[in-house]
Design a protein around this motif. Structure first.
Motif, short mmCIF file in Angstrom:
data_model
loop_
_atom_site.label_atom_id
_atom_site.label_comp_id
_atom_site.label_asym_id
_atom_site.label_seq_id
_atom_site.Cartn_x
_atom_site.Cartn_y
_atom_site.Cartn_z
N VAL A 225 15.54 -78.87 -29.49
CA VAL A 225 16.16 -77.56 -29.39
C VAL A 225 15.65 -76.66 -30.51
CG1 VAL A 225 18.37 -76.36 -29.23
CG2 VAL A 225 18.21 -78.77 -28.53
N CYS A 226 15.21 -75.46 -30.15
CA CYS A 226 14.75 -74.51 -31.16
C CYS A 226 15.58 -73.24 -31.12
CB CYS A 226 13.26 -74.18 -30.95
SG CYS A 226 12.89 -73.23 -29.45
N VAL A 234 8.37 -67.57 -26.48
CA VAL A 234 8.78 -68.96 -26.61
C VAL A 234 7.66 -69.94 -26.28
CG1 VAL A 234 11.17 -68.36 -26.07
CG2 VAL A 234 9.65 -69.14 -24.23
N THR A 235 6.50 -69.42 -25.87
CA THR A 235 5.39 -70.30 -25.47
C THR A 235 4.99 -71.28 -26.57
OG1 THR A 235 4.56 -68.55 -24.01
CG2 THR A 235 3.05 -70.35 -24.54
N PRO A 236 4.85 -70.85 -27.85
CA PRO A 236 4.47 -71.82 -28.89
C PRO A 236 5.49 -72.95 -29.04
CG PRO A 236 4.15 -69.58 -29.66
CD PRO A 236 4.92 -69.48 -28.37
N ALA A 268 13.48 -65.95 -21.18
CA ALA A 268 12.03 -65.91 -21.24
C ALA A 268 11.40 -66.79 -20.17
CB ALA A 268 11.56 -66.35 -22.63
N VAL A 269 12.12 -67.83 -19.76
CA VAL A 269 11.64 -68.75 -18.72
C VAL A 269 12.74 -68.88 -17.69
CG1 VAL A 269 10.90 -71.10 -18.21
CG2 VAL A 269 10.20 -70.01 -20.35
N ARG A 270 12.38 -68.76 -16.42
CA ARG A 270 13.39 -68.89 -15.36
C ARG A 270 13.21 -70.20 -14.61
NH1 ARG A 270 16.26 -64.23 -14.30
NH2 ARG A 270 15.50 -62.38 -15.36
#
Length: 270
Positions: A225-226, A234-236, A268-270
């Motif tokens: 978890v970040c 959030v890709t990195p 950011a991601v679905r």
């Protein structure tokens, strides 16, 4: 494992209203967010004056949503009797149909004197032992079998905790901690997820992921978890192994309009 995105809300001042937070949770679910997590504190530094109870608020969230994951992030559970927490977590998981995640950690007195000003244990080492022992009691209670526990801090003499949580073998537990400190990392490796705190980059997060993975002995599902700021790429973090990204909000500039704006932009991601 697919990356999932959640809102992470301090229940302070404008957000110290369970009805409002439940409404925001329903809006977040509609906007495609995967989770909503809340801070667990009894007080905070000035000028914060209003603080909501996380468990009552989460019950409202559970009732207002149907697929959103939710939970306290992070709860210093040494403030709570484990037998009471066992009942609360099972009931909340039942209320939400199996969507609760329990975030745990030592907490810190430096933020607002929460321990010293309320007569709680202030020694980190002692709270660490209390935390581990409390987790033992919780795991045993969630099994639905009679719990026989006599430890340094807690006693449970043949009590059975029913009903059980919906989730099996129990509610997923994520442990928070500072990377590089071996005790919280070993604790997390025994549980269901790790939330490394106070990181400044995805590279540091990747190092934390590697350290915990090296300590794990099981092969079951495990979450890394970040924490990210609103609007962050959030890709990195996904490349570094994150399975959940929590979009955080600064209590000093917290407003309902800001939260609602971030919420409506969607994850950011679905």
């Amino acid at each position: 494992m697919k990356l999932r995105c959640a809102l992470w809300l301090p229940l302070f001042d404008a957000l110290a209203d369970p009805v409002l937070v439940a409404r925001l949770a329903a809006e977040a679910e509609e906007a495609g967010w995967h989770g909503l997590f809340v801070w667990d504190h009894v007080r905070w530094r000035e000028p914060i004056t209003h603080v909501a109870d996380p468990w009552i608020t989460l019950a409202a969230v559970a009732s207002a949503t149907s697929v959103l994951r939710f939970g306290p992030m992070v709860s210093a559970i040494t403030r709570r009797r484990p037998v009471k927490l066992a009942r609360e977590t099972a009931s909340l998981d039942l209320l939400g149909g199996g969507r609760l995640v329990l975030g745990v950690g030592l907490g810190s007195d430096r933020f607002a004197g929460e321990f010293s000003r309320t007569g709680e244990e202030c020694d980190d080492r002692v709270r660490g032992r209390m935390l581990d022992e409390s987790l033992e009691v919780l795991r045993a209670a969630w099994s639905g079998k009679a719990v026989h526990h006599r430890g340094e801090h807690y006693t449970v003499d043949g009590v059975t905790f029913l009903p059980r949580p919906v989730q099996r073998p129990g509610v997923p537990v994520w442990a928070a901690g500072f990377p590089g400190n071996p005790r919280p990392m070993r604790r997390a490796a025994r549980l269901d997820g790790f939330f490394p705190v106070n990181l400044s980059s995805a590279g540091e997060f990747a190092d934390a992921v590697g350290q915990v993975e090296a300590l794990r002995t099981g092969d079951g599902p495990f979450d890394h978890v970040c924490e990210v700021e609103p609007g962050s790429d959030v890709t990195p973090y996904a490349s570094a192994g994150a399975t959940w990204c929590l979009t955080a909000f600064d209590p000093a500039s917290l407003s309902v309009d800001h939260v609602r704006g971030v919420l409506r932009d969607g994850p950011a991601v679905r």
